[in-house]
Scaffold this motif. Sequence first.
Motif, mmCIF file in Angstrom:
data_model
loop_
_atom_site.group_PDB
_atom_site.id
_atom_site.type_symbol
_atom_site.label_atom_id
_atom_site.label_comp_id
_atom_site.label_asym_id
_atom_site.label_seq_id
_atom_site.Cartn_x
_atom_site.Cartn_y
_atom_site.Cartn_z
ATOM 1 N N CYS A 1 -5.433 3.027 -5.855
ATOM 2 C CA CYS A 1 -6.469 2.093 -5.425
ATOM 3 C C CYS A 1 -5.909 1.251 -4.283
ATOM 4 O O CYS A 1 -4.700 1.043 -4.174
ATOM 5 C CB CYS A 1 -7.023 1.245 -6.565
ATOM 6 N N GLN A 2 -6.814 0.832 -3.464
ATOM 7 C CA GLN A 2 -6.500 0.146 -2.216
ATOM 8 C C GLN A 2 -5.621 -1.074 -2.448
ATOM 9 O O GLN A 2 -5.843 -1.844 -3.384
ATOM 10 C CB GLN A 2 -7.816 -0.253 -1.552
ATOM 11 N N ASN A 3 -4.631 -1.264 -1.584
ATOM 12 C CA ASN A 3 -3.747 -2.421 -1.667
ATOM 13 C C ASN A 3 -4.585 -3.704 -1.594
ATOM 14 O O ASN A 3 -5.486 -3.814 -0.767
ATOM 15 C CB ASN A 3 -2.728 -2.382 -0.529
ATOM 16 N N GLY A 4 -4.286 -4.653 -2.466
ATOM 17 C CA GLY A 4 -5.028 -5.902 -2.498
ATOM 18 C C GLY A 4 -6.202 -5.903 -3.460
ATOM 19 O O GLY A 4 -6.774 -6.946 -3.742
ATOM 20 N N PRO A 11 -1.865 -0.687 -11.239
ATOM 21 C CA PRO A 11 -1.277 -1.017 -9.940
ATOM 22 C C PRO A 11 -2.144 -0.545 -8.771
ATOM 23 O O PRO A 11 -2.519 0.620 -8.709
ATOM 24 C CB PRO A 11 0.071 -0.273 -9.962
ATOM 25 N N CYS A 12 -2.469 -1.463 -7.879
ATOM 26 C CA CYS A 12 -3.221 -1.140 -6.667
ATOM 27 C C CYS A 12 -2.336 -1.467 -5.458
ATOM 28 O O CYS A 12 -2.207 -2.624 -5.074
ATOM 29 C CB CYS A 12 -4.525 -1.933 -6.588
ATOM 30 N N THR A 13 -1.721 -0.423 -4.910
ATOM 31 C CA THR A 13 -0.808 -0.609 -3.783
ATOM 32 C C THR A 13 -1.195 0.254 -2.587
ATOM 33 O O THR A 13 -0.537 0.186 -1.555
ATOM 34 C CB THR A 13 0.634 -0.244 -4.186
ATOM 35 N N GLY A 14 -2.209 1.107 -2.752
ATOM 36 C CA GLY A 14 -2.549 2.057 -1.706
ATOM 37 C C GLY A 14 -1.802 3.367 -1.853
ATOM 38 O O GLY A 14 -2.071 4.325 -1.140
ATOM 39 N N HIS A 44 0.098 6.390 -8.207
ATOM 40 C CA HIS A 44 0.977 6.013 -9.306
ATOM 41 C C HIS A 44 0.707 6.936 -10.479
ATOM 42 O O HIS A 44 -0.441 7.292 -10.737
ATOM 43 C CB HIS A 44 0.705 4.570 -9.761
#
Length: 119
Positions: free
Chosen positions: A36-39, A67-70, A73
């Motif tokens: 998922c998109q960072n932020g 965790p959403c880092t772009g 995971h």
Amino acid sequence: MSVPASAQVEAALAVQPQGRLEARGAAVTVPLRLMCQNGATGSLWVQVTQNVRGELAIGEKYTGNVPCTGAFHKVDVTVVSRTKAFRQGVAFTSASLNVYLPPDNSTTVEENREMVLVR
């Protein structure tokens, strides 16, 4: 740089083809890959259903913070049966990843697939 309100939030979800039985079938560990998109903030819901001698073994698990880092995971979700024990063989797995990107962008990605449960 401003993003238009109609912009799609980036998210992806893949249920892996094999799950692992835990505690003599009381639970199943479901391996997933997600992004998922960072932020953004993400939540995950997973359900496993299996026909065990004509009766359904069903369990689900909600995880409120993924965790959403772009980046992708690997996430293992342990689903506990609320009816009867899971067993080795084929089960049906549904997963839903809900992603929210402030102030008002969100998206949901889902995957449904057969998964082989092994010891």
